[in-house]
Enzyme design. Structure first.
Site, PDB file in Angstrom:
ATOM      1  N   GLU A 252       0.880  -1.177   0.000  1.00 35.66           N
ATOM      2  CA  GLU A 252       0.000   0.000   0.000  1.00 35.66           C
ATOM      3  C   GLU A 252       0.910   1.217   0.000  1.00 35.66           C
ATOM      4  O   GLU A 252       1.607   1.468   0.985  1.00 35.66           O
ATOM      5  CB  GLU A 252      -0.870   0.024   1.264  1.00 35.66           C
ATOM      6  CG  GLU A 252      -1.910  -1.056   1.310  1.00 35.66           C
ATOM      7  CD  GLU A 252      -2.924  -0.972   0.184  1.00 35.66           C
ATOM      8  OE1 GLU A 252      -3.063   0.103  -0.439  1.00 35.66           O
ATOM      9  OE2 GLU A 252      -3.557  -1.999  -0.082  1.00 35.66           O
ATOM     10  N   CYS A 286      -2.461   8.530   3.554  1.00 39.18           N
ATOM     11  CA  CYS A 286      -2.282   8.116   2.153  1.00 39.18           C
ATOM     12  C   CYS A 286      -3.467   8.596   1.342  1.00 39.18           C
ATOM     13  O   CYS A 286      -3.369   8.818   0.147  1.00 39.18           O
ATOM     14  CB  CYS A 286      -2.217   6.607   2.015  1.00 39.18           C
ATOM     15  SG  CYS A 286      -1.343   5.800   3.311  1.00 39.18           S
TER      16      CYS A 286
HETATM   17  C1  UN1 Z   1      -4.360   6.224   5.248  1.00 37.60           C
HETATM   18  O1  UN1 Z   1      -4.843   7.055   4.503  1.00 37.60           O
HETATM   19  O2  UN1 Z   1      -3.146   6.192   5.434  1.00 37.60           O
HETATM   20  O3  UN1 Z   1      -9.783   6.290   5.027  1.00 37.60           O
HETATM   21  C2  UN1 Z   1      -5.251   5.293   5.988  1.00 37.60           C
HETATM   22  C3  UN1 Z   1      -9.185   6.807   5.951  1.00 37.60           C
HETATM   23  C4  UN1 Z   1      -8.793   5.989   7.148  1.00 37.60           C
HETATM   24  C5  UN1 Z   1      -7.588   5.172   6.854  1.00 37.60           C
HETATM   25  C6  UN1 Z   1      -6.577   5.938   6.096  1.00 37.60           C
HETATM   26  N1  UN1 Z   1      -9.887   5.177   7.551  1.00 37.60           N
HETATM   27  O4  UN1 Z   1      -8.874   7.977   5.906  1.00 37.60           O
END
Ligand code: UN1
Length: 497
Positions: A252, A286
């Site tokens: 990821e 992310c």
């Molecule tokens: C990430 O963006 O690193 O969707 C994880 C979200 C969270 C998880 C994000 N539930 O923003």
């Protein structure tokens, strides 16, 4: 304070010091006087010990009935739920994000643990007819063995749980190396597993830097799966490291997520979404909204609304409930983000608000940055193309819906995207044509729930998904089983032709 100050590695059910005899510090990015803990600076030998313990434990763990493995996970989830506040407060101290968000992070781990505990009574395969008489066909999931995890600092307990819980329910054993900026949350998770009766060796934690330990985590022959969340650059190395021995890798990686705002959108709602998507977690998700593309007829209005709100966000120590945005994770990250702000200025983007490190008083003890917005960003600029991982939003304008979709796809990444519009047809076309792993309508680019697959296309991932039942496909392999009860040799494709 009752926190133990020195955290050890967790190997084979014991808390042990690294063979190196060396440690490193974990300090609060909002207040570097606050020492969260001292952690083991581990060596490849420590990693090998953990992997061997996990390999040994796998011999028994794989035979524990999945519903029983699920019962253990229920207990772990109950404990996380009971201790949610303590976990979240520690997490804000080690990671910096505001307490509301660390409560969300912990909740995500709770959700994932309950979800995967329930899978213990499902782990569905299929039965299907045979082309032969008196023959029975089915598929079953089998665990792979030892899974190694290299986890990031931005979701210190949620992302480890995304990897751990599906791996465990499938019957694998695990070794986790948390990010050096946020090992305390994973140490907490290990402690809960230990105290709730997860057998020795089933879960193991080794702390230290990816540079020092990455190879050991990837190369050991007993390791069958490596799951990594982090930069595309490091993910590529993990992938290459796994390729030689055909270890499975689940990656990821980066994102350059986009929010599209059409001229018919509810602008207040779109502003709420952009603000939360861009500056939530200090932009260190992310899935963070990094590009905001707005129809030319409403771009000026939306920009001024957003600038007004962003410049009034309260930045500070996330333990203060009134604070809306915490610090960057560390000095290096702060400098990287400041570097991008300079690049944006040089490239000719208009700095609408922010752009400066916050200084003076309590700010001097942390890595605080103003929420920053650039407008007039073009597709040639580096701030349009590269992941920044900080509180910086780039705004660009478009003329037509078709152009918006083209611009949304103009990135090497493909994690998350969103559209704000009242036109249902446009929403569906964008949902179909924007090539990402996650898509939102009238909601920001962040906010994934644990029972839907999480991951991205293009250079964001390598085709796998975390969370949901999709995660089971990473941590199990299908076995197709044919049972012939005819008492004769029946040749497939031949005898029934
Ligand atoms: C990430 O963006 O690193 O969707 C994880 C979200 C969270 C998880 C994000 N539930 O923003």
């Amino acid at each position: 304070m009752s926190d133990p100050k020195v955290f050890k590695n967790f190997i084979n059910g014991r808390w042990v010091e690294s063979k190196s005899g060396q440690t490193f510090e974990n300090r609060n990015p909002a207040d570097t006087d606050d020492l969260v803990g001292i952690f083991q600076k581990s060596t490849p030998d420590d990693v090998n010990m953990a992997i061997e313990a996990a390999a040994e434990a796998h011999k028994k763990w794989r035979l524990v009935p999945a519903p029983k493995r699920g019962e253990l996970l229920y207990r772990v989830a109950d404990r996380l739920f009971k201790e949610k506040e303590a976990i979240s407060r520690q997490m804000t101290r080690e990671m910096g994000k505001i307490i509301k968000e660390t409560r969300g992070d912990t909740q995500e781990a709770i959700d994932m643990t309950y979800y995967m505990a329930g899978e213990g009574r499902r782990l569905f395969g299929m039965t299907t007819p045979s082309e032969m008489t008196n023959k029975f066909n089915m598929t079953i999931r089998q665990p792979l063995g030892v899974c190694c995890f290299i986890t990031p600092w931005n979701f210190p307990i949620a992302i480890p749980s995304w990897k751990m819980m599906p791996a465990l329910i499938c019957g694998n054993t695990i070794v986790i190396k948390p990010a050096t900026d946020t090992p305390a949350s994973v140490a907490y998770l290990m402690k809960v597993c230990e105290e709730e009766g997860v057998p020795p060796g089933v879960v193991n934690m080794v702390t230290g830097s990816g540079g020092a330990l990455g190879d050991a985590l990837i190369k050991h022959p007993a390791v069958k799966v490596v799951s990594f969340t982090g930069s595309t650059e490091v993910g590529r190395k993990v992938s290459e490291g796994c390729a030689g021995t055909f270890k499975h890798s689940c990656l990821e990686m980066g994102g350059k997520n986009v929010q599209i705002v059409m001229d018919d959108a509810d602008l207040d709602l779109a502003v709420d979404g952009a603000l939360w998507g861009a500056f939530g977690t200090t932009g260190q998700r992310c899935t963070a909204t990094s590009r905001l593309i707005v129809h030319k007829d409403v771009v000026a209005k939306m920009t001024s609304m957003l600038v007004e709100r962003a410049s009034n966000l309260k930045v500070g120590n996330g333990l203060d409930e009134s604070v809306e945005m915490g610090p960057c994770i560390n000095k290096g990250q702060l400098e990287t983000v400041l570097g991008y702000i300079e690049i944006g200025k040089k490239e000719g983007a208009r700095l609408e608000t922010g752009g400066e490190e916050l200084k003076g008083g309590a700010y001097d003890k942390g890595f605080f940055l103003q929420p920053t917005i650039f407008s007039g960003v073009t597709q040639k600029m580096r701030i349009w193309k590269e992941e920044i991982f900080g509180p910086v939003l780039s705004i660009a304008a478009f003329d037509s819906f078709e152009q918006a979709v083209e611009m949304a796809n103009d990135t090497v990444y493909g994690l998350s995207a969103s559209i704000y519009t009242r036109d249902i047809n446009k929403a569906y076309v964008a949902m179909r044509d924007v090539y990402t792993g996650i898509f939102y309508v009238n909601a920001p680019t962040i906010g994934a729930e644990t029972h839907l697959p999480f991951g991205g296309t293009k250079e964001t991932g390598n085709g796998h998904r975390e969370a949901a039942t999709a995660a089971l496909d990473v941590f199990s392999e299908w076995k197709s089983v044919y049972v012939d009860f005819s008492g004769t040799l029946q040749r497939a494709q031949i005898d029934n032709a």
